[in-house]
Design an enzyme around this catalytic site. Structure first.
Site, PDB file in Angstrom:
ATOM      1  N   LYS A 183      31.324  25.484  72.723  1.00 58.82           N
ATOM      2  CA  LYS A 183      29.664  25.728  73.450  1.00 58.82           C
ATOM      3  C   LYS A 183      29.619  23.596  74.303  1.00 58.82           C
ATOM      4  O   LYS A 183      29.467  23.702  75.589  1.00 58.82           O
ATOM      5  CB  LYS A 183      28.805  25.266  72.448  1.00 58.82           C
ATOM      6  CG  LYS A 183      29.026  26.278  72.103  1.00 58.82           C
ATOM      7  CD  LYS A 183      27.801  26.638  71.300  1.00 58.82           C
ATOM      8  CE  LYS A 183      27.570  27.954  70.396  1.00 58.82           C
ATOM      9  NZ  LYS A 183      27.196  28.617  69.096  1.00 58.82           N
TER      10      LYS A 183
ATOM     11  N   ASP B  11      19.414  29.854  71.983  1.00 59.78           N
ATOM     12  CA  ASP B  11      19.539  30.677  71.555  1.00 59.78           C
ATOM     13  C   ASP B  11      18.664  32.249  70.753  1.00 59.78           C
ATOM     14  O   ASP B  11      19.391  33.127  70.719  1.00 59.78           O
ATOM     15  CB  ASP B  11      19.632  30.352  69.506  1.00 59.78           C
ATOM     16  CG  ASP B  11      21.790  30.010  69.114  1.00 59.78           C
ATOM     17  OD1 ASP B  11      22.525  30.686  70.161  1.00 59.78           O
ATOM     18  OD2 ASP B  11      21.706  29.913  68.477  1.00 59.78           O
TER      19      ASP B  11
ATOM     20  N   GLN C 279      24.190  25.435  64.699  1.00 59.24           N
ATOM     21  CA  GLN C 279      25.104  26.799  64.288  1.00 59.24           C
ATOM     22  C   GLN C 279      24.782  26.614  62.870  1.00 59.24           C
ATOM     23  O   GLN C 279      24.950  26.948  61.655  1.00 59.24           O
ATOM     24  CB  GLN C 279      26.439  26.122  64.728  1.00 59.24           C
ATOM     25  CG  GLN C 279      27.715  26.323  64.809  1.00 59.24           C
ATOM     26  CD  GLN C 279      27.713  27.685  65.493  1.00 59.24           C
ATOM     27  OE1 GLN C 279      27.487  26.928  66.765  1.00 59.24           O
ATOM     28  NE2 GLN C 279      28.362  28.836  65.305  1.00 59.24           N
TER      29      GLN C 279
END
Ligand code: NAP
Length: 285
Positions: free
Chosen positions: A53, A120, A97
């Site tokens: 990322k 997300d 994460q």
């Protein structure tokens, strides 16, 4: 003859477009899109995802702010960090994460992220917006798959779409997005009976199970579009999807390879969502 859907090439194209937008924004004196990425603990797979990322951010002209925290950082401290990032106008996107170490309440942590920074798209507000078809962040993997289908001129409208897997991050949102595009959607899972009968009816078959070799040739309708979300290791330790690629490729009209199919698209959409978050901030102040 089947055609491979090249997610790597399309993702590269999308990332280039994002980099151009980021440059244009900078030239107009607007802030660089900024993504805060929080990694708790030492899970090696998660560390690789976070590194990727960061690389994507560099490629796209997006500022990345990594927060690498020890496993025992603590849930309350993590929530306070998220509060600070929510309040920081220079941060546009926040990503935690997953999975978090076991002792953290994952839901509580995700729900603490401001829905307007939830790149997300795991926050219930964004899940709700997606469900009723309102504008908002879309989850990266299913949104990436739709972009890949669009690129190859595959329209789900009126088609039988079968999604195998019903996780909150892939299967369920994939089914909803295909429905939004007027597909006739069936969701299969571990309790589904006669799975092969169902998958054989699919014009578009999406597998998000997480088992190598799970989709066999006898489960595929000739001419079907096959999208393989799975990321597994085979006996030789090589990355592979859920689909028995060698056996299914000759049957399919289009198929995604693993690697090089869905994975790069997931990464590209995260960047797109971060750019969108920066633009959202300007629109809502
Ligand atoms: P998950 O949460 O483990 O969900 C797996 C799903 O498969 C569940 O809904 C499960 O059904 C279903 N399933 C398991 N065994 C089955 C069977 N025998 N028949 C039918 N359905 C079965 O996994 P996930 O997070 O959705 O991820 C799925 C795969 O995609 C993994 O390999 C993951 O690494 C990969 N992935 C890839 C990307 C990417 O960008 N390429 C992104 C995310 C995930 P139940 O609900 O009944 O248990």
């Amino acid at each position: 003859m089947s055609e491979r859907m090249d997610g790597k090439a399309l993702a590269a194209k999308i990332k280039k477009e994002i980099a151009l937008c980021a440059e244009k924004r900078a030239a107009e004196g607007k802030a660089r899109p900024c993504l805060a990425v929080i990694l708790v603990g030492e899970d090696p797979a998660s560390a690789v995802y976070v590194r990727n990322k960061e690389k994507d951010c560099v490629e796209c002209g997006i500022e990345s702010r990594p927060y690498k925290l020890p496993a025992d950082y603590g849930e309350e401290a993590l929530l306070s960090l998220i509060d600070r990032l929510n309040d920081d106008p220079a941060v546009h996107g926040i990503l935690v994460q997953l999975p978090l170490p076991k002792r953290y309440d994952q839901r509580r942590v995700i729900e603490r992220i401001s829905p307007d920074k939830d790149v997300d798209a795991f926050h219930p507000v964004n899940v709700g917006r997606m469900t009723i078809g309102e504008k908002g962040f879309l989850p990266c993997t299913p949104a990436g798959i739709l972009e890949l289908l669009d690129e190859y001129g595959i329209d789900p409208a009126g088609k039988n779409c079968v999604v195998v897997g019903r996780s909150n991050i892939v299967g369920k949102p994939m089914a909803l997005l295909l429905l939004r595009r007027n597909g006739t959607v069936t969701v299969a899972h571990s309790k589904t009976r006669d799975l092969a009968d169902i998958t054989r009816r699919a014009d578009i078959l999406v597998s998000a199970v997480g088992k190598a070799g799970f989709i066999r040739a006898d489960m595929v309708k000739p001419g079907a579009v096959i999208v393989d979300v799975g990321m597994n290791r085979n006996e030789e330790g090589k990355l592979c999807g859920d689909v028995d690629f060698a056996a299914c490729e000759p049957l399919a009209s289009y198929i995604t390879p693993v690697p090089g199919g869905v994975g790069p698209m997931t990464r590209a959409i995260l960047m797109k969502n971060t750019l969108y978050a920066a633009e959202l901030k300007e629109n809502i102040g």
